[in-house]
Design a protein around this motif. Sequence first.
Motif, short mmCIF file in Angstrom:
data_model
loop_
_atom_site.label_atom_id
_atom_site.label_comp_id
_atom_site.label_asym_id
_atom_site.label_seq_id
_atom_site.Cartn_x
_atom_site.Cartn_y
_atom_site.Cartn_z
N LEU A 142 6.52 7.16 -13.82
CA LEU A 142 6.94 6.05 -12.96
C LEU A 142 8.41 5.71 -13.17
CD1 LEU A 142 4.12 3.34 -12.86
CD2 LEU A 142 4.82 4.94 -11.08
N ARG B 212 6.06 2.63 -2.56
CA ARG B 212 5.43 1.43 -3.12
C ARG B 212 3.91 1.54 -3.05
NH1 ARG B 212 9.33 -2.69 -3.68
NH2 ARG B 212 7.79 -4.35 -3.63
N VAL C 110 2.80 3.83 -5.90
CA VAL C 110 2.84 3.18 -7.22
C VAL C 110 1.64 2.24 -7.38
CG1 VAL C 110 4.14 1.62 -8.71
CG2 VAL C 110 5.34 3.40 -7.41
N GLN C 111 1.36 1.49 -6.31
CA GLN C 111 0.23 0.57 -6.36
C GLN C 111 -1.08 1.32 -6.63
OE1 GLN C 111 0.32 -1.93 -2.96
NE2 GLN C 111 -1.20 -3.36 -3.76
N ILE D 197 -1.24 2.69 -10.25
CA ILE D 197 -1.51 1.64 -11.26
C ILE D 197 -2.97 1.20 -11.18
CG2 ILE D 197 -1.02 -0.75 -11.86
CD1 ILE D 197 1.94 -0.13 -11.18
N ASN D 198 -3.47 1.02 -9.96
CA ASN D 198 -4.88 0.66 -9.83
C ASN D 198 -5.78 1.72 -10.46
OD1 ASN D 198 -4.10 -1.60 -8.43
ND2 ASN D 198 -4.57 -0.79 -6.41
N SER E 236 -4.95 3.84 -12.79
CA SER E 236 -4.75 3.95 -14.24
C SER E 236 -5.63 2.98 -15.00
CB SER E 236 -3.28 3.71 -14.58
OG SER E 236 -2.99 2.33 -14.51
N LYS E 237 -6.06 1.91 -14.32
CA LYS E 237 -6.87 0.90 -15.00
C LYS E 237 -8.36 1.15 -14.85
CE LYS E 237 -3.22 -2.47 -14.89
NZ LYS E 237 -2.70 -3.75 -14.46
N LYS E 238 -8.69 2.30 -14.30
CA LYS E 238 -10.09 2.66 -14.17
C LYS E 238 -10.35 3.94 -14.96
CE LYS E 238 -10.14 0.94 -9.43
NZ LYS E 238 -10.01 1.38 -8.05
#
Lengths: 449, 130
Positions: A110, A204, A207-208, A211-212, A214-216
């Motif tokens: 990133l 954008r 990236v969103q 990130i979403n 990466s948290k799963k």
Amino acid sequence: MRDIKVLTMILAGGVGERLYPLTANRSKPAVPFGGNFRIIDFTIMNCVLSGLRKIHVCTQYHSLSLGRHKNTRWNFLSSELGEFIELVPPKMRTATGYYQGTADAIYRNLDLLDYYRPDVVLVLSGDHIYRADYRRFIDIHIDSDADITVLTDWIDASQASAFGVVEGAGGKICQFVEKPSDPTPYAKDGRCQINLGVYCFQTRFLVQQLINDSKKKTAHDFGKNILPGALDSGAVLSCPLELICPDEKPYWRDVGTIDSYYAANMDLLRRPAPLGLHDPRWPEGSRFHEWLPSVYPGIRQDGGLPGRNLIASGCDVEPSWIDQSILSTGVTVGEGSVIDGCIVFPGARIGRNVRLERVIVEENVEIPDNVEISDSVGSEHLTRSQGGVLVVSSGYRFTEPASSVRAARPEEERDETHAGGGQVTQVVRRGMERHPTKSRSPRSRQVAG
Amino acid sequence: MKTVLIADDELAIRKLYECELRDEGYEVVTAASAQEAIDATRKQIVDLVIMDIRMPGMDGIEAMNRILEENNELPIVINSAYSAYRDSFMSWPADAYLIKSADLSELKDTVHRILDGKPSGIGVERESVV
């Protein structure tokens, strides 16, 4: 062409397990192809000829040969003009270990997206054989106001189970199905639309999504996670390859297995080749033309209709029978050898009176005189693909006991000798000890290049 | 009781936030550096981190990414005097980006919003800051 700021990320870190042993010491994109190319050259060529010359190549697995190839083959980009091809191994800045998936490779970079602040990010696979104009792809992406545009192609439904299948209408994708066991429910007129692993993202939005994801707990994979997950939150559109293909007829191959890799190489020898190595976009007089291997007519010992050969520069070929084969740079072939349907990697040395049929010979392998390798002979300890293609890998030793090298045919004479400190069983075929020109006329000595 | 970790190199900020959040009913632990914050998340169960950015040594954004690498479900609120980092993609993994203010109502609202209904020590469904 609009003034759109593009960051190009080529994913080249795949282990390429199904191409083993060709990937034993190199990454899949670095596997030689077509005599004087590597697989990744097609993707980089598409970038460079599309005017995209800020290229990051995400590597991780055995990237040394890929780096060497990049430094020698693609060293003409100008840093003075802001052009570059940079290898990006996993940074280990926060996470340790390899990239977990294709999306993770971008997520862990990133900071590059932050630094360059592109309008769109072009994510490419470095291990496919095809030609495409990425600028047209990006223009279509911008024109359609998409969050993600996915390059697709239509293939026969019977072959679609090996790919990510895309379902949608009017260019809007409504479903991704990764490698369906039965693709027929997704077929139209017997064909399925498949995901070619080429994506254009609004930065954008990308990236969103990253990130979403990466948290799963997911595979962090574009095809499996990011694209299906984006269907609810963004406009995900498809772009058929034919719209951005510079050739009359699109050609795309995933060379993920020994058999598909072999078949794609053999496609180069067809007349006409479905994808010739000569790229119609090359500027006249450019050095790209020097990359082409020479095309020679084949010569068959059995009197059959000969095909063609691709012979790269620096090959040293004694009078021999070579047909439907690709000899990479610096290959030598000894007198009286028969090479049929083979791919010989750079620097390999094939001795005298050797007989090879549907064999891939690894880089710098030395095949001693009189060895015979084909699906029926001498394949006991070699890697054999489902389709019967044999691979002589770099670590293969021909000085092992007789049974591991070859089995003799009844009509052959056995001659036990010692060579290289180990015992080799050599099989001398009746008639082969004669000069081949006495039985048929192979071409005279060739030094290509 | 939910535990909030406050990572800030300024003692006065740590003390102020600690008092305010204890009054709100939270357990509070503090860290004076990014590394201390990372260590704290390893040693004990933390339900939310309030992270300053500019600290001596490692900055708060890198600390956040390191913490998320080990526990990607832990909510993190960036609390900085600077707005310049708000648009950096590197700060986007945070659950919220707050500008330091004498008025702590936004900070408390954010903590309540994130922690309300969240089982202790387990992640919550979060909205991205973007």
